[in-house]
Design a protein around this motif. Structure first.
Motif, PDB file in Angstrom:
ATOM      1  N   TYR A   2      -2.234   1.810  -7.162  1.00 23.70           N
ATOM      2  CA  TYR A   2      -1.917   3.066  -6.495  1.00 23.70           C
ATOM      3  C   TYR A   2      -3.182   3.846  -6.145  1.00 23.70           C
ATOM      4  O   TYR A   2      -3.311   4.396  -5.053  1.00 23.70           O
ATOM      5  CB  TYR A   2      -0.990   3.919  -7.368  1.00 23.70           C
ATOM      6  CG  TYR A   2      -0.886   5.341  -6.906  1.00 23.70           C
ATOM      7  CD1 TYR A   2      -0.074   5.674  -5.817  1.00 23.70           C
ATOM      8  CD2 TYR A   2      -1.627   6.356  -7.521  1.00 23.70           C
ATOM      9  CE1 TYR A   2      -0.005   6.977  -5.363  1.00 23.70           C
ATOM     10  CE2 TYR A   2      -1.568   7.660  -7.065  1.00 23.70           C
ATOM     11  CZ  TYR A   2      -0.750   7.967  -5.990  1.00 23.70           C
ATOM     12  OH  TYR A   2      -0.684   9.255  -5.538  1.00 23.70           O
ATOM     13  N   GLU A   3      -4.106   3.902  -7.081  1.00 28.16           N
ATOM     14  CA  GLU A   3      -5.311   4.704  -6.857  1.00 28.16           C
ATOM     15  C   GLU A   3      -6.132   4.175  -5.693  1.00 28.16           C
ATOM     16  O   GLU A   3      -6.644   4.952  -4.880  1.00 28.16           O
ATOM     17  CB  GLU A   3      -6.163   4.774  -8.123  1.00 28.16           C
ATOM     18  CG  GLU A   3      -7.322   5.744  -8.006  1.00 28.16           C
ATOM     19  CD  GLU A   3      -7.912   6.107  -9.355  1.00 28.16           C
ATOM     20  OE1 GLU A   3      -8.977   6.728  -9.354  1.00 28.16           O
ATOM     21  OE2 GLU A   3      -7.323   5.788 -10.391  1.00 28.16           O
ATOM     22  N   ASP A   5      -4.975   2.497  -3.065  1.00 24.18           N
ATOM     23  CA  ASP A   5      -4.241   2.849  -1.846  1.00 24.18           C
ATOM     24  C   ASP A   5      -4.426   4.317  -1.484  1.00 24.18           C
ATOM     25  O   ASP A   5      -4.663   4.655  -0.320  1.00 24.18           O
ATOM     26  CB  ASP A   5      -2.740   2.553  -2.021  1.00 24.18           C
ATOM     27  CG  ASP A   5      -2.441   1.068  -2.054  1.00 24.18           C
ATOM     28  OD1 ASP A   5      -3.257   0.269  -1.550  1.00 24.18           O
ATOM     29  OD2 ASP A   5      -1.373   0.699  -2.583  1.00 24.18           O
ATOM     30  N   ALA A   6      -4.327   5.189  -2.481  1.00 24.38           N
ATOM     31  CA  ALA A   6      -4.481   6.626  -2.237  1.00 24.38           C
ATOM     32  C   ALA A   6      -5.891   6.952  -1.749  1.00 24.38           C
ATOM     33  O   ALA A   6      -6.064   7.755  -0.821  1.00 24.38           O
ATOM     34  CB  ALA A   6      -4.150   7.409  -3.509  1.00 24.38           C
ATOM     35  N   GLU A  20      -8.480   9.266 -10.531  1.00 25.04           N
ATOM     36  CA  GLU A  20      -7.462   9.472 -11.562  1.00 25.04           C
ATOM     37  C   GLU A  20      -7.662   8.500 -12.723  1.00 25.04           C
ATOM     38  O   GLU A  20      -8.153   8.867 -13.763  1.00 25.04           O
ATOM     39  CB  GLU A  20      -6.069   9.351 -10.945  1.00 25.04           C
ATOM     40  CG  GLU A  20      -5.784  10.452  -9.917  1.00 25.04           C
ATOM     41  CD  GLU A  20      -4.494  10.255  -9.166  1.00 25.04           C
ATOM     42  OE1 GLU A  20      -3.642   9.460  -9.621  1.00 25.04           O
ATOM     43  OE2 GLU A  20      -4.331  10.896  -8.116  1.00 25.04           O
ATOM     44  N   LYS A  21      -7.325   7.240 -12.517  1.00 22.86           N
ATOM     45  CA  LYS A  21      -7.433   6.238 -13.584  1.00 22.86           C
ATOM     46  C   LYS A  21      -8.884   5.797 -13.805  1.00 22.86           C
ATOM     47  O   LYS A  21      -9.320   5.614 -14.926  1.00 22.86           O
ATOM     48  CB  LYS A  21      -6.564   5.028 -13.251  1.00 22.86           C
ATOM     49  CG  LYS A  21      -6.648   3.931 -14.287  1.00 22.86           C
ATOM     50  CD  LYS A  21      -5.813   2.724 -13.933  1.00 22.86           C
ATOM     51  CE  LYS A  21      -6.018   1.649 -14.988  1.00 22.86           C
ATOM     52  NZ  LYS A  21      -5.378   0.406 -14.659  1.00 22.86           N
ATOM     53  N   PRO A  74      -6.782  -5.344  -4.237  1.00 24.38           N
ATOM     54  CA  PRO A  74      -5.539  -5.146  -4.997  1.00 24.38           C
ATOM     55  C   PRO A  74      -5.217  -6.263  -5.986  1.00 24.38           C
ATOM     56  O   PRO A  74      -4.667  -6.022  -7.046  1.00 24.38           O
ATOM     57  CB  PRO A  74      -4.460  -5.063  -3.924  1.00 24.38           C
ATOM     58  CG  PRO A  74      -5.172  -4.837  -2.645  1.00 24.38           C
ATOM     59  CD  PRO A  74      -6.553  -5.369  -2.813  1.00 24.38           C
TER      60      PRO A  74
END
Length: 170
Positions: A2-3, A5-6, A20-21, A74
Motif C-alpha cells: 500500500y505504501e 502505491d500511495a 508510514e511503515k 511490489p
C-alpha cells in the motif's frame, strides 16, 4: 505494498510523500532493510538469510554473507550471489546444471542484455537465474557470480539461494 502505491501516486501528482511503515521514502529510492542492526553490523534480515542457509544445509560453519536492501517493487526478491566451488567451474557448466533443476529457468542473454527481473519473476513458482559469469576476482576459476529473482510469496529468497547452491554442489 500500500505504501509504495500511495507514494507513487503522491510523487506523480507532485504532492508530499508520506512515510508510514518504512522509515524512508520508498518510491524512487533504495535503502537498507528496515530491521534492527545488530552489534556485528548485520541487520535482522541479513542474519536470517545466513542462519536459514546454515539450517537448510545442516552446516553451521558454511560461509554465507548478505546485504539486504529495500527496492521499490511490489513482488519478488532478487539476489546477487557469489559461489565458491571446491574445483574450477565454468559459467557453461553452471548453466547446464541449473537448466535441469526443477523450479529454475535460465534467463541469461548477454547479447540482448536480458536477465532476471522481479517484474517477470512475480506471480510464478520459477526462480529466474542469469548474469552467470566467472568471478574475475579469483584466478583459480572456482568462483561464479549470478543474479536470481523469484516471487517471495510463492518461494522464499533463502530457499532460492539454497536450492541453487545444492544443484551446483552435485
Amino acid at each position: 505494498m500500500y505504501e509504495l502505491d500511495a507514494q507513487v501516486k503522491s510523487y506523480a501528482a507532485g504532492e508530499p510523500i508520506k512515510k508510514e511503515k518504512f522509515p524512508h521514502q520508498i518510491v524512487n529510492n533504495i535503502f537498507s532493510h528496515n530491521s534492527k542492526v545488530a552489534e556485528n553490523g548485520y541487520n535482522e534480515e541479513e542474519m536470517k538469510m545466513v542462519l536459514e542457509t546454515r539450517k537448510i544445509f545442516g552446516d553451521p560453519k558454511i560461509m554465507v554473507t548478505a546485504t539486504c536492501v529495500r527496492v521499490p517493487v511490489p513482488r519478488a526478491h532478487s539476489e546477487s550471489i557469489n559461489i565458491e566451488f571446491e574445483r574450477p567451474m565454468t559459467p557453461d557448466e553452471v548453466r547446464k546444471i541449473l537448466s535441469k533443476a526443477p523450479g529454475v529457468r535460465i534467463v541469461d542473454d548477454p547479447a540482448a542484455n536480458y536477465f532476471p527481473m522481479p517484474l517477470e519473476a512475480s506471480g510464478q513458482d520459477l526462480v529466474l537465474v542469469g548474469r552467470i559469469r566467472q568471478d574475475i576476482s579469483r584466478e583459480d576459476g572456482r568462483g561464479i557470480e549470478m543474479f536470481v529473482s523469484g516471487d517471495q510469496i510463492r518461494k522464499g529468497a533463502a530457499t532460492n539461494a539454497v536450492q541453487i547452491a545444492e544443484k551446483l554442489a552435485l
